[in-house]
Every structure is written in C-alpha cells, then in structure tokens.
Design a protein around this motif. Structure first.
Motif, short mmCIF file in Angstrom:
data_model
loop_
_atom_site.label_atom_id
_atom_site.label_comp_id
_atom_site.label_asym_id
_atom_site.label_seq_id
_atom_site.Cartn_x
_atom_site.Cartn_y
_atom_site.Cartn_z
N UNK A 1 6.53 -10.36 -3.70
CA UNK A 1 5.15 -9.95 -3.85
C UNK A 1 4.89 -8.66 -3.07
N UNK A 2 4.08 -7.80 -3.65
CA UNK A 2 3.61 -6.59 -2.99
C UNK A 2 2.54 -7.02 -2.00
N UNK A 3 2.87 -7.02 -0.72
CA UNK A 3 2.01 -7.64 0.29
C UNK A 3 0.67 -6.92 0.42
N UNK A 4 0.68 -5.60 0.50
CA UNK A 4 -0.57 -4.86 0.65
C UNK A 4 -1.47 -5.08 -0.56
N UNK A 5 -0.88 -5.07 -1.76
CA UNK A 5 -1.69 -5.32 -2.96
C UNK A 5 -2.18 -6.76 -3.00
N UNK B 1 0.46 -13.31 5.10
CA UNK B 1 -0.08 -12.09 5.69
C UNK B 1 -1.58 -12.23 5.94
N UNK B 2 -1.99 -11.97 7.16
CA UNK B 2 -3.41 -12.06 7.52
C UNK B 2 -4.08 -10.70 7.48
N UNK B 3 -3.35 -9.65 7.80
CA UNK B 3 -3.86 -8.28 7.67
C UNK B 3 -2.73 -7.40 7.16
N UNK B 4 -3.10 -6.40 6.39
CA UNK B 4 -2.13 -5.43 5.88
C UNK B 4 -2.85 -4.12 5.72
N UNK B 5 -2.37 -3.11 6.42
CA UNK B 5 -3.10 -1.85 6.38
C UNK B 5 -2.17 -0.65 6.42
N UNK B 6 -2.65 0.46 5.88
CA UNK B 6 -2.01 1.76 6.06
C UNK B 6 -2.71 2.43 7.23
#
Length: 302
Positions: free
Chosen positions: A225-229, A270-275
């Motif tokens: 899975x694409x985690x950020x998406x 994943x609880x947070x995912x950020x650029x």
C-alpha cells in the motif's frame, strides 16, 4: 519493540551538499528511528562521518563515481543486510564505515544494475520490519524523445526485475514474521493527484502510461500500500520533488515521486504520514523533501 516506529526517507541529492544545507539538524529534530537515504553520491573516502553519527548505517555506494548510493540508518545495528551486489558498507554510531558482506539478492534483470548502488534492505533489530531503500532510474520519454530509447529500456528492465524483487522480499519477510516496506525515489508519479502539471506531462518520463501501469501492478490490498496516499486519500500531492529552476517550489508545482510502499498491515498502522516540505526555497536541503511516517507497532502487534 519500539513504538511508534518513526521512519523517514530522503533523497539528499549528495550527502555532502545536504549536510551544508541542514541535513542533520532536520533529522535530529525529527527523532527518527530509521532514515533511508537515496543519492548519497559520495565515495567511501569522502563520506562525512558527522552525517551518520548516532546511527548504525548500512550503505551501498555502487561503483559509479559521484552517482546514486542508497543507505538505511538505524538506532540499533541491523540483524541482516541485503543488496544486489552482495556487499555493503556498515558504520557504527561513530560514523566510521567498513566493508562488510551482505546477503546477495539474485535477480536476472537487476543483476545488470548491481554495481550502481540503487537498492538495499535491512532487517531491524528493534522491530519486526524489513526496510528497503530504493533509487529507481529516471528513464526517458521514448518514443517522444528521439535519443532516449536506451534510457527508457534500462528503466523498463529495472521495473521488471523490481516487481519480482518486491514480491519475493515481501513474502520472505512475512515468512520470517516481519512486515516489509520499501521507501525512496521511484521517479514515477503514479496518478494525476501526484503531479501538479499532469496535463502537460503526459509524454514526460516519470508519467508515461506504462510507468504508471507498472506502479499500479505492485500496489494493492494484498501486495503493498502507498502509505501517504492511504493516510491522505484523494488530495493533490503532497508533492516531494520540485525543480531547482524557476518558481516551481514557490508555486508548489511539484511531483510526488518519493514513497513508502508497505505491506498492508504495516501501512494501516500508520498514524501520521507527511512530506516535510521546507518553509521556503532558501531552506531546502535537497530538490526532494523528506517523507516521514509514524507506524504504531504496538497496535500492529495486538
């Protein structure tokens, strides 16, 4: 077991230049447990020790001077290292590297790239996770770019081999009770949401239909899975790369080409995912911004 597991990915576009621009202050502020790097672009003799202190670093530089190079930095020494070449460099918390044997990843298509420093895997010793750092070839927009066929063919060959490698690594990790995540610079914007100016880039490398189809083939509810998406569905971006030229960064005219692709259970933890996009052009560490994800390993184990 560490929880949350803070895992970051960063194409540094040259570790020495990144150090001058604030690489370590940024990552020290993040408190990352694992940092995966791409485009380290530095020979062993010239590696800046201070970039890696406090971490155990597994590094595959390749043999092309000033090009490529992937690494994974971990708080504790990894239990195993895997590369396409069967060799790696390993540093302890003092940042001093030495050559070590790694587990060889056999792959008839990727063997052609084994000297280029494009892929490395490590098994974490403080969490049941296998982490891979990837720097995928850029390719070319053939046949729309007359002289680009060789680069186009190279990328297609790499993608073919990478499909098999990601499947085998994910399955092998699962058989050993580990989650799997591959992070880094894929040099592909998967969907129209991943590229600001997608209408004018339909014939550009990184957004070709066959590249995007390949990406779709390696993600899915039973694969990766694409985690950020997954955390940010249906939004534009968040972009990870902007040209140094012009006003691309200021106008956020970017590409999302840096990813975390994780086995489904890990991705869903994943609880947070950020650029971590820098505040302004002058603050940029690289032409890529870091991607940072917090994985709830305790929830995964329950």
């Amino acid at each position: 077991m560490i929880s949350p597991l803070v895992l970051g990915s960063h194409n540094v576009n040259g570790i020495r230049a990144a150090m001058r621009r604030g690489f370590r202050p940024f990552w020290d502020s993040e408190g990352a447990d694992v940092i995966a790097l791409q485009e380290v672009r530095c020979r062993l003799a010239d590696l800046p020790t201070e970039a890696f202190t406090g971490y155990h670093t597994a590094l595959e530089t390749g043999t092309l001077p000033g090009r490529n190079g992937v690494a994974v930095m971990t708080r504790l020494a990894p239990t195993s290292i895997r590369t396409l070449s069967g060799g790696a460099l390993l540093a302890g918390p003092d940042g001093a590297f030495s050559e070590v044997e790694a587990i060889h990843l056999p792959n008839r298509d990727l063997a052609h790239f084994s000297h280029e420093g494009r892929y490395i895997e490590v098994d974490l010793s403080d969490a049941p996770v296998r982490v891979a750092s990837l720097y995928l070839p850029k390719g070319a927009a053939w046949p729309h770019e007359e002289d680009g066929k060789d680069k186009y063919d190279r990328k297609m060959r790499f993608l073919k081999g990478l499909s098999r490698l990601l499947t085998s690594s994910r399955r092998e990790a699962a058989a050993e009770g580990r989650q799997f995540v591959v992070v880094g610079d894929f040099n592909i914007a998967h969907t129209e949401l991943d590229l600001k100016n997608w209408r004018t880039n339909k014939r550009s490398e990184g957004f070709l239909p066959e590249e995007r189809q390949w990406f779709s083939s390696v993600v899915g509810p039973r694969r990766l899975l694409d985690v950020v998406r997954h955390v940010h569905p249906g939004v534009d971006g968040p972009y990870t790369w902007w040209s140094w030229r012009g006003q691309a960064f200021t106008n956020d005219a970017g590409w999302r080409i840096d990813y975390h692709l994780a086995s489904p259970a890990l991705a869903r933890s994943a609880t947070t995912a950020r650029v971590a996009r820098e505040a302004d052009y002058d603050s940029r560490i690289s032409d890529h911004s870091p991607v940072v994800v917090h994985y709830d390993m305790a929830a995964l184990a329950s």
